[in-house]
Motif scaffolding. Structure first.
Motif, short mmCIF file in Angstrom:
data_model
loop_
_atom_site.label_atom_id
_atom_site.label_comp_id
_atom_site.label_asym_id
_atom_site.label_seq_id
_atom_site.Cartn_x
_atom_site.Cartn_y
_atom_site.Cartn_z
N ALA A 11 0.69 -1.30 0.02
CA ALA A 11 -0.13 0.11 0.02
C ALA A 11 0.81 1.06 -0.04
O ALA A 11 0.12 2.37 -0.49
CB ALA A 11 -0.96 0.06 1.04
N VAL A 12 2.14 1.27 0.21
CA VAL A 12 2.86 2.45 0.50
C VAL A 12 3.04 3.09 -0.81
O VAL A 12 3.29 2.39 -2.05
CB VAL A 12 4.33 2.28 1.16
CG1 VAL A 12 5.10 1.41 0.18
CG2 VAL A 12 5.17 3.40 1.62
N SER A 13 2.96 4.49 -1.18
CA SER A 13 3.21 5.11 -2.28
C SER A 13 4.47 5.14 -2.63
O SER A 13 5.45 5.19 -2.00
CB SER A 13 2.58 6.52 -2.22
OG SER A 13 1.22 6.59 -1.90
N ASP A 58 7.50 1.29 4.02
CA ASP A 58 6.36 2.06 5.02
C ASP A 58 6.60 2.65 6.01
O ASP A 58 6.07 3.69 6.42
CB ASP A 58 5.10 0.85 5.39
CG ASP A 58 5.85 -0.22 5.85
OD1 ASP A 58 6.93 -0.46 6.01
OD2 ASP A 58 4.96 -0.91 6.46
N GLY A 59 8.09 2.29 6.51
CA GLY A 59 8.66 2.98 7.86
C GLY A 59 8.74 4.42 7.92
O GLY A 59 8.44 5.15 8.78
N VAL A 60 9.09 5.01 6.30
CA VAL A 60 9.41 6.26 6.12
C VAL A 60 8.13 7.17 6.29
O VAL A 60 7.85 7.84 6.96
CB VAL A 60 10.12 6.45 4.84
CG1 VAL A 60 10.25 8.05 4.62
CG2 VAL A 60 11.20 5.76 4.58
N LEU A 61 6.89 6.42 5.62
CA LEU A 61 5.82 7.33 5.71
C LEU A 61 5.03 7.28 6.85
O LEU A 61 4.28 8.09 7.40
CB LEU A 61 4.82 6.81 4.34
CG LEU A 61 5.55 7.26 3.18
CD1 LEU A 61 4.22 6.78 1.93
CD2 LEU A 61 5.50 8.86 3.14
N ASP A 62 5.30 6.05 7.56
CA ASP A 62 4.49 5.77 8.70
C ASP A 62 4.92 6.92 9.93
O ASP A 62 4.40 6.82 10.97
CB ASP A 62 4.82 4.30 9.27
CG ASP A 62 3.81 3.35 8.61
OD1 ASP A 62 2.96 3.90 7.65
OD2 ASP A 62 4.07 2.18 8.63
N ALA A 63 6.23 7.45 9.74
CA ALA A 63 6.63 8.42 10.67
C ALA A 63 5.65 9.45 10.77
O ALA A 63 5.63 10.16 12.21
CB ALA A 63 8.02 8.80 10.08
N ILE A 64 4.75 9.81 10.01
CA ILE A 64 3.69 10.93 10.23
C ILE A 64 2.63 10.33 10.77
O ILE A 64 1.60 11.01 11.11
CB ILE A 64 3.74 11.92 9.09
CG1 ILE A 64 2.83 10.98 8.11
CG2 ILE A 64 4.87 12.13 8.48
CD1 ILE A 64 2.08 11.94 6.81
N GLY A 65 2.39 9.14 10.88
CA GLY A 65 0.92 8.18 11.11
C GLY A 65 0.04 8.46 9.95
O GLY A 65 -0.43 7.36 9.42
N GLU A 68 -3.69 9.45 5.20
CA GLU A 68 -4.22 10.21 4.30
C GLU A 68 -3.29 11.71 4.14
O GLU A 68 -3.85 12.13 3.12
CB GLU A 68 -5.56 10.73 4.77
CG GLU A 68 -6.65 9.57 4.79
CD GLU A 68 -8.24 10.09 5.10
OE1 GLU A 68 -8.39 11.18 5.29
OE2 GLU A 68 -8.94 9.07 5.47
N GLN A 69 -2.66 11.83 5.16
CA GLN A 69 -1.71 12.95 5.02
C GLN A 69 -0.13 12.62 4.39
O GLN A 69 0.55 13.57 4.07
CB GLN A 69 -1.40 13.53 6.42
CG GLN A 69 -2.90 14.38 6.62
CD GLN A 69 -2.68 15.04 8.01
OE1 GLN A 69 -1.44 15.04 8.76
NE2 GLN A 69 -3.60 15.31 8.86
N TRP A 73 2.72 15.30 2.83
CA TRP A 73 3.82 15.55 3.61
C TRP A 73 4.98 15.12 2.67
O TRP A 73 5.90 16.01 2.72
CB TRP A 73 3.78 14.37 4.88
CG TRP A 73 4.84 14.45 5.44
CD1 TRP A 73 5.36 15.49 6.38
CD2 TRP A 73 5.94 13.51 5.89
NE1 TRP A 73 6.57 15.11 7.07
CE2 TRP A 73 6.93 14.03 6.50
CE3 TRP A 73 6.36 12.23 5.19
CZ2 TRP A 73 7.96 13.39 7.06
CZ3 TRP A 73 7.26 11.54 5.53
CH2 TRP A 73 8.11 12.09 6.30
N MET A 74 4.94 14.11 2.00
CA MET A 74 5.98 13.84 1.04
C MET A 74 6.16 14.81 -0.11
O MET A 74 7.19 15.22 -0.43
CB MET A 74 5.81 12.39 0.38
CG MET A 74 6.98 11.92 -0.35
SD MET A 74 8.53 12.01 0.31
CE MET A 74 8.68 10.88 1.64
#
Length: 119
Positions: A11-13, A58-65, A68-69, A73-74
């Motif tokens: 699912a990670v973009s 996914d750990g990179v994007l999960d940093a912001i929780g 939907e954002q 953020w990226m």
């Protein structure tokens, strides 16, 4: 000019940075590990000289929780980076993710950036 083919099984973009334009490449499937029957999605996008392709765990994007954002953020991070060097861009993304998570890395964080050059 050419095309990039993305095979998404999580699912990670992923992202294509075209300077002023940032495109998120998403898959509608769930994160790998949640379902047994994995159906890859194929996405083709045009690319050209000086584009960057950014792949993340996914750990990179999960940093912001908030999922939907994450793309906004990226896009904000990529819009602020002023380098044409893929390694420097990857380092800046990773540093921002670690800083945003308060210096606590809860999951693996990997960033791969490639730049497209005309032959």
């Amino acid at each position: 000019d050419g095309y990039a083919d993305f095979i998404k099984i999580g699912a990670v973009s992923s992202y294509i940075n075209k300077g002023e334009q940032i495109e998120a490449i998403r898959a509608s499937n769930l994160p790998i590990g949640i379902i047994e029957d994995i159906q890859p999605e194929f996405v083709r996008r045009p690319i050209q000289d000086n584009d960057f392709i950014i792949l993340l765990t996914d750990g990179v994007l999960d940093a912001i929780g908030d999922m939907e954002q994450q793309d906004d953020w990226m896009a904000g991070i990529l819009g602020e980076i002023r380098t044409q060097n893929p390694q420097e861009m990857a380092d800046a993304i990773l540093e921002e993710a670690i800083q945003y998570s308060g210096g606590v890395v809860k999951d693996d964080m990997t960033v791969i950036v490639t730049r497209i050059w005309e032959r």
